[in-house]
Scaffold this motif. Structure first.
Motif, PDB file in Angstrom:
ATOM      1  N   PRO A 105      17.300 -34.203   2.757  1.00 27.49           N
ATOM      2  CA  PRO A 105      17.877 -33.265   2.439  1.00 27.49           C
ATOM      3  C   PRO A 105      18.613 -33.946   1.031  1.00 27.49           C
ATOM      4  O   PRO A 105      19.119 -32.860   0.337  1.00 27.49           O
ATOM      5  N   VAL A 106      18.642 -35.005   1.275  1.00 27.53           N
ATOM      6  CA  VAL A 106      19.701 -35.244   0.181  1.00 27.53           C
ATOM      7  C   VAL A 106      18.362 -36.064  -0.985  1.00 27.53           C
ATOM      8  O   VAL A 106      17.333 -37.086  -0.703  1.00 27.53           O
ATOM      9  N   GLU A 107      18.926 -36.464  -2.137  1.00 32.58           N
ATOM     10  CA  GLU A 107      17.673 -37.316  -3.211  1.00 32.58           C
ATOM     11  C   GLU A 107      18.012 -38.636  -3.047  1.00 32.58           C
ATOM     12  O   GLU A 107      19.649 -39.030  -3.611  1.00 32.58           O
ATOM     13  N   ALA A 108      17.467 -39.908  -3.555  1.00 29.26           N
ATOM     14  CA  ALA A 108      17.642 -41.297  -3.793  1.00 29.26           C
ATOM     15  C   ALA A 108      17.811 -40.895  -5.013  1.00 29.26           C
ATOM     16  O   ALA A 108      16.982 -40.969  -5.731  1.00 29.26           O
ATOM     17  N   GLU A 109      18.480 -42.183  -5.467  1.00 26.42           N
ATOM     18  CA  GLU A 109      18.718 -42.445  -6.765  1.00 26.42           C
ATOM     19  C   GLU A 109      17.639 -43.203  -6.823  1.00 26.42           C
ATOM     20  O   GLU A 109      16.987 -44.051  -6.214  1.00 26.42           O
ATOM     21  N   ASP A 110      17.558 -43.206  -8.550  1.00 26.55           N
ATOM     22  CA  ASP A 110      16.479 -44.295  -8.888  1.00 26.55           C
ATOM     23  C   ASP A 110      16.244 -45.857  -8.704  1.00 26.55           C
ATOM     24  O   ASP A 110      17.674 -46.310  -8.601  1.00 26.55           O
ATOM     25  N   GLU A 111      15.614 -46.247  -9.109  1.00 22.10           N
ATOM     26  CA  GLU A 111      15.626 -48.198  -9.501  1.00 22.10           C
ATOM     27  C   GLU A 111      16.795 -49.028  -9.994  1.00 22.10           C
ATOM     28  O   GLU A 111      17.388 -49.900  -9.984  1.00 22.10           O
ATOM     29  N   ASP A 112      16.972 -47.518 -10.977  1.00 22.37           N
ATOM     30  CA  ASP A 112      17.496 -48.591 -12.427  1.00 22.37           C
ATOM     31  C   ASP A 112      19.557 -48.881 -11.493  1.00 22.37           C
ATOM     32  O   ASP A 112      19.829 -48.460 -10.985  1.00 22.37           O
ATOM     33  N   VAL A 113      19.913 -49.831 -12.432  1.00 22.79           N
ATOM     34  CA  VAL A 113      21.393 -50.601 -12.341  1.00 22.79           C
ATOM     35  C   VAL A 113      22.268 -49.353 -13.039  1.00 22.79           C
ATOM     36  O   VAL A 113      21.903 -49.288 -14.201  1.00 22.79           O
ATOM     37  N   TYR A 114      22.624 -48.709 -12.207  1.00 23.26           N
ATOM     38  CA  TYR A 114      24.191 -47.697 -13.149  1.00 23.26           C
ATOM     39  C   TYR A 114      25.867 -48.966 -13.048  1.00 23.26           C
ATOM     40  O   TYR A 114      25.824 -49.384 -11.746  1.00 23.26           O
ATOM     41  N   ASP A 115      26.441 -47.991 -14.317  1.00 16.77           N
ATOM     42  CA  ASP A 115      28.014 -48.704 -13.701  1.00 16.77           C
ATOM     43  C   ASP A 115      28.596 -48.720 -12.450  1.00 16.77           C
ATOM     44  O   ASP A 115      27.954 -47.412 -12.376  1.00 16.77           O
ATOM     45  N   ILE A 116      29.489 -49.221 -11.698  1.00 15.10           N
ATOM     46  CA  ILE A 116      29.915 -48.450 -10.277  1.00 15.10           C
ATOM     47  C   ILE A 116      30.455 -47.427 -10.154  1.00 15.10           C
ATOM     48  O   ILE A 116      30.292 -46.396  -9.357  1.00 15.10           O
ATOM     49  N   ARG A 117      31.394 -46.766 -11.237  1.00 13.97           N
ATOM     50  CA  ARG A 117      31.647 -45.868 -11.386  1.00 13.97           C
ATOM     51  C   ARG A 117      30.712 -45.025 -11.399  1.00 13.97           C
ATOM     52  O   ARG A 117      30.237 -43.744 -10.146  1.00 13.97           O
ATOM     53  N   THR A 118      30.003 -44.600 -11.649  1.00  9.62           N
ATOM     54  CA  THR A 118      28.650 -43.673 -11.888  1.00  9.62           C
ATOM     55  C   THR A 118      28.228 -43.658 -10.351  1.00  9.62           C
ATOM     56  O   THR A 118      27.348 -42.958  -9.752  1.00  9.62           O
ATOM     57  N   SER A 119      27.448 -45.378  -9.868  1.00  8.53           N
ATOM     58  CA  SER A 119      27.200 -44.871  -8.761  1.00  8.53           C
ATOM     59  C   SER A 119      27.633 -44.633  -7.450  1.00  8.53           C
ATOM     60  O   SER A 119      27.411 -43.709  -6.615  1.00  8.53           O
TER      61      SER A 119
END
Length: 178
Positions: A105-119
Motif C-alpha cells: 500500500p506504500v510506494e517505493a522511492e525510485d532508484e535516484d539518490v537524494y539529499d538525506i533530508r529528502t530521503s
C-alpha cells in the motif's frame, strides 16, 4: 532463467488451509490478507531504509547510517513475524518481489539518490502510512477474535512509531548552528 525443476505445489498462494489455532478459515483469510498487506508494506520500507543507509552522506553520516541500519533491521524482523503468523493461520505469506511490490500500500522511492533530508522525509511519510494501516489492522483482527495477531501488530506498532519519531527528530532544525 532458472533451470530448476518445479516440485509439486504444497499450497497455492492465496489458498487458506485450516489451522490448529482454532480460527476458522473465513476469519483467517481476512487476517492473512491484512498480514500480507503489512508484509508488503514492511518490505517496501525495509528496502527504502537500506537504500538510505547505503547512500547517506554528510556531517551526521555515522549516526544516521547506524539509525537507518537499525530501523531496517527492525522492519526485517517485523516482516518475519508477519510472514510466520500468516503461515500459522493457514496462509501463504507473500514472498516474490513482484507480489510484494503489487500488494504494497506504500510506494517505493525510485532508484535516484537524494539529499538525506529528502530521503528521511520520504521515510517519515511511509512510516505514517504504515502506522495508519497497522492501527486499522489491529482493530480488524481484534474484532475477528484473533488476540495474538493483534498483540503482534501492537508490539510492532510501538517500534514503528518509535522509529518514525526518531526520524522526526533528525528532521528538526538544528538549534546549535548559527
Amino acid at each position: 532463467m532458472s533451470t530448476q525443476e518445479h516440485g509439486s505445489v504444497l499450497q497455492e498462494a492465496g489458498d487458506v488451509e485450516s489451522n490448529e489455532l482454532r480460527i476458522d478459515e473465513e476469519k483467517s483469510e481476512q487476517i492473512i490478507d491484512a498480514l500480507n498487506t503489512d508484509l508488503a508494506a514492511t518490505y517496501t520500507l525495509y528496502h527504502q531504509l537500506r537504500k538510505h543507509h547505503w547512500n547517506v552522506e554528510g556531517p551526521e553520516f555515522r549516526d544516521l547510517h547506524l539509525f537507518l541500519g537499525d530501523a531496517a533491521e527492525n522492519a526485517e524482523d517485523f516482516a518475519d513475524e508477519l510472514a510466520e503468523r500468516a503461515q500459522a493461520l493457514g496462509g501463504v505469506p507473500h514472498a516474490s518481489m513482484v507480489t510484494l511490490d503489487e500488494k504494497s500500500p506504500v510506494e517505493a522511492e525510485d532508484e535516484d539518490v537524494y539529499d538525506i533530508r529528502t530521503s528521511l522525509g520520504k521515510d517519515l511519510e511511509m512510516y505514517g502510512d504504515i502506522i495508519e494501516t497497522l492501527r486499522d489492522h489491529i482493530a480488524l483482527v481484534q474484532d475477528l477474535g484473533d488476540h495474538t495477531t493483534a498483540e503482534i501488530l501492537r508490539d510492532n506498532l510501538v517500534q514503528v512509531e518509535e522509529d518514525a519519531h526518531h526520524i522526526e527528530h533528525y528532521l528538526e532544525d538544528d538549534s546549535l548552528k548559527q
